[in-house]
Design a protein around this motif. Structure first.
Motif, mmCIF file in Angstrom:
data_model
loop_
_atom_site.group_PDB
_atom_site.id
_atom_site.type_symbol
_atom_site.label_atom_id
_atom_site.label_comp_id
_atom_site.label_asym_id
_atom_site.label_seq_id
_atom_site.Cartn_x
_atom_site.Cartn_y
_atom_site.Cartn_z
ATOM 1 N N GLN A 207 1.059 -1.055 -0.089
ATOM 2 C CA GLN A 207 -0.054 -0.495 -0.331
ATOM 3 C C GLN A 207 0.898 1.149 0.060
ATOM 4 O OE1 GLN A 207 -2.448 -0.400 3.660
ATOM 5 N NE2 GLN A 207 -3.499 -1.886 2.662
ATOM 6 N N ILE A 208 1.210 2.072 -0.935
ATOM 7 C CA ILE A 208 1.881 3.198 -1.199
ATOM 8 C C ILE A 208 1.308 3.984 -2.224
ATOM 9 C CG2 ILE A 208 4.580 3.788 -2.939
ATOM 10 C CD1 ILE A 208 4.685 1.557 -2.636
ATOM 11 N N SER A 209 0.679 5.144 -1.180
ATOM 12 C CA SER A 209 0.185 6.859 -1.410
ATOM 13 C C SER A 209 1.429 8.074 -0.869
ATOM 14 C CB SER A 209 -0.860 6.462 -0.787
ATOM 15 O OG SER A 209 -0.197 6.824 0.668
ATOM 16 N N GLU A 210 0.713 9.080 -1.923
ATOM 17 C CA GLU A 210 1.309 10.115 -1.729
ATOM 18 C C GLU A 210 1.875 10.304 -1.007
ATOM 19 O OE1 GLU A 210 1.993 12.979 -5.758
ATOM 20 O OE2 GLU A 210 -0.074 13.016 -4.889
ATOM 21 N N ARG A 211 3.126 11.583 -0.485
ATOM 22 C CA ARG A 211 3.217 12.351 0.143
ATOM 23 C C ARG A 211 3.755 14.011 -0.204
ATOM 24 N NH1 ARG A 211 7.062 8.049 0.566
ATOM 25 N NH2 ARG A 211 9.072 9.183 0.703
ATOM 26 N N HIS A 212 3.817 14.002 1.377
ATOM 27 C CA HIS A 212 4.622 15.523 0.783
ATOM 28 C C HIS A 212 5.999 15.891 1.154
ATOM 29 C CE1 HIS A 212 -0.030 16.434 2.017
ATOM 30 N NE2 HIS A 212 0.123 17.357 0.929
ATOM 31 N N ALA A 346 3.769 10.556 8.564
ATOM 32 C CA ALA A 346 2.972 10.602 7.879
ATOM 33 C C ALA A 346 3.902 9.030 6.008
ATOM 34 C CB ALA A 346 3.064 11.831 6.474
ATOM 35 N N ARG A 347 4.950 9.497 6.931
ATOM 36 C CA ARG A 347 5.662 8.254 5.313
ATOM 37 C C ARG A 347 5.265 6.860 6.242
ATOM 38 N NH1 ARG A 347 12.659 8.373 5.375
ATOM 39 N NH2 ARG A 347 12.175 6.366 5.517
ATOM 40 N N HIS A 349 2.715 6.205 6.970
ATOM 41 C CA HIS A 349 1.301 5.842 7.060
ATOM 42 C C HIS A 349 1.146 5.674 4.984
ATOM 43 C CE1 HIS A 349 -0.125 7.960 10.848
ATOM 44 N NE2 HIS A 349 0.128 6.809 10.500
ATOM 45 N N SER A 350 1.775 6.199 4.436
ATOM 46 C CA SER A 350 2.109 6.341 3.752
ATOM 47 C C SER A 350 2.531 4.936 2.161
ATOM 48 C CB SER A 350 2.349 7.584 2.403
ATOM 49 O OG SER A 350 4.430 7.407 2.833
ATOM 50 N N GLU A 351 3.716 4.182 2.776
ATOM 51 C CA GLU A 351 4.309 3.784 2.637
ATOM 52 C C GLU A 351 3.906 2.047 3.928
ATOM 53 O OE1 GLU A 351 7.672 4.387 2.117
ATOM 54 O OE2 GLU A 351 7.338 4.913 -0.071
#
Length: 439
Positions: A207-212, A346-347, A349-351
């Protein structure tokens, strides 16, 4: 009672109000570092009622205890019941959280106090959690006392605890049995590994999503660098006020504080700003220190960001950005710590990479547990090194046991930066193009 339930009852015991039940068919329990409370769920094969004297096996708010292989992994309460049935059969799904679950959606100090001054992190958390019968265990240093802790009227206990712990770099998690642990990530290691494909992993999910790219935390506080008395004080002679060069700038820097963290894995300019909502920038040590220095991209002058009032600057390659340095022991606690915390979580939660393995025990015969380092070899996702177990769900499917293990970068919940770029850890080259670890 079926043979399946009888066989599983030897290794799994579900107790309701202290009494073992035997009509459950499936059961799972889990702890996730990203969530304060552990959770459980099990299904029951109930008898169809024959008259009004019928009593169900489980009711709302009942106390539940789950034991796996002679280890009690969770104690909590029923939060939800879903039932369905016919004249021939009746099935009930029971769900709930461990004893810390009430902290998630219940108000902190509904009748006060609304403020604490000069108070340590573990002390204020203890005040907030004690009415719920939850104890606190401090396993790491929690830094200097807070100058001021102010609670909003609608704050939940979880919201207040999370807001305070992030500015001390402390990981707050549940032990599943009614105790909050103030700890740090990855201090122990699993004597096993996860290998996909061709190893002990039966199923993989990524599960990989974008971050800031830039994480800011901003806050405005009263300057504490002025004298304690005004220049004119009734009943005494006028006080002395000494103006120095740059006094205005110093006052501005003291009252307007920022924290800033760069995520070098994000190649585009994608900033986000959070408001502090706490007094972590109000100490004299913090206000005497400088706000973080921003690089050209953070100032909006990079090749992919607006350059002030000018047009976009041209360029064919995105600039290489340096990782924000880890905090030093002598650094005052500030909004920078909140920015670091938000960047790392955030990292996390994104990966996330979830691996299902047969059985709930590792190679040494111990239960798989969260907050432990584990070597991962995953050729598809490009993982070959240590990862942090962020969550574990132990499951009895009715046909056997399995553990669902979610792993995240090893420094995902580490504020100190000690886990940054460890020599044997991190992703090298992946299908997603993101990297971490030693370059």
């Amino acid at each position: 009672m079926s043979e399946t339930v009888t066989a599983h009852a030897r290794n799994w015991i579900v107790r309701v109000n202290g009494k073992a039940i035997h009509n459950w068919t499936t059961c799972e329990a889990g702890i996730d570092l990203a969530d304060l409370a552990g959770v459980f769920r099990f299904t029951l094969a109930e008898k169809v009622p024959e008259d009004s004297s019928y009593q169900p096996t489980v009711k709302m708010h009942d106390a539940v205890e789950i034991e796996i292989h002679s280890v009690v992994v969770l104690k909590g309460f029923v939060k939800g019941l879903n039932s369905s049935g016919s004249d021939r059969d009746l099935s009930v799904t029971v769900s709930g959280r461990d004893k810390t679950g009430d902290l998630v959606d219940c108000t902190a100090n509904p009748v006060g106090p609304a403020e604490y001054r000069q108070i340590a992190l573990e002390t204020v958390i203890g005040h907030l959690t004690s009415p719920y019968g939850v104890t606190v265990s401090r396993q790491v240093e929690t830094g200097a006392p807070f100058t001021l802790v102010a609670l909003e009227q609608t704050d939940t206990v979880l919201g207040a605890v999370e807001r305070l712990s992030r500015q001390r770099g402390v990981l707050v998690t549940s032990d599943g049995l009614g105790k909050l642990l103030l700890t740090k990530a990855g201090t122990t290691r699993v004597q096993d590994k996860l290998v996909y494909p061709g190893g002990n992993v039966s199923h993989m999910e990524a599960q990989i999503s974008e971050r800031h790219s830039d994480v800011y935390v901003k806050g405005q506080f009263n300057s504490v660098l002025r004298g304690s008395k005004s220049a004119l004080n009734v009943g005494s002679v006028p006080g002395q006020t000494t103006l120095t060069n740059g006094h205005r700038a110093k006052e501005l820097g003291a009252s307007c504080r920022i924290g800033h963290c760069v995520d070098p894995g994000v190649k585009r300019f994608r900033p986000i700003v959070h408001m502090a909502k706490t007094q972590s920038g109000a100490s004299a040590a913090t206000q005497n220190s400088a706000n973080p220095t921003l690089d050209s991209v953070a100032q909006g002058q990079g090749t992919t960001a607006p350059a002030g009032n000018a047009a976009y600057q041209t360029g064919t390659r995105a600039p290489k950005r340096k990782r924000t340095p880890a905090r030093q022991a002598a650094d005052p606690w500030s909004l920078q710590d909140q920015a670091d915390w938000r960047y790392r979580t955030a990292r996390a939660h994104s990966e996330a990479f979830v691996y299902t393995v047969p059985g709930v025990l590792d190679a040494t015969g111990a239960l798989w547990r969260p907050n432990m380092l584990v070597p991962v070899q995953d050729w598809y996702n490009g993982l070959n090194g240590d990862m942090l177990i962020g969550a574990v769900t132990w499951a009895n499917t009715g046909h056997g046991e399995e553990a669902r293990i979610s792993v995240v970068p090893p420094d995902a919940y580490d504020l100190s930066g000690e886990a940054d770029t460890p020599p044997t850890s991190g992703r090298r080259k992946t299908t997603t193009g993101t990297t971490w670890g030693k370059s």
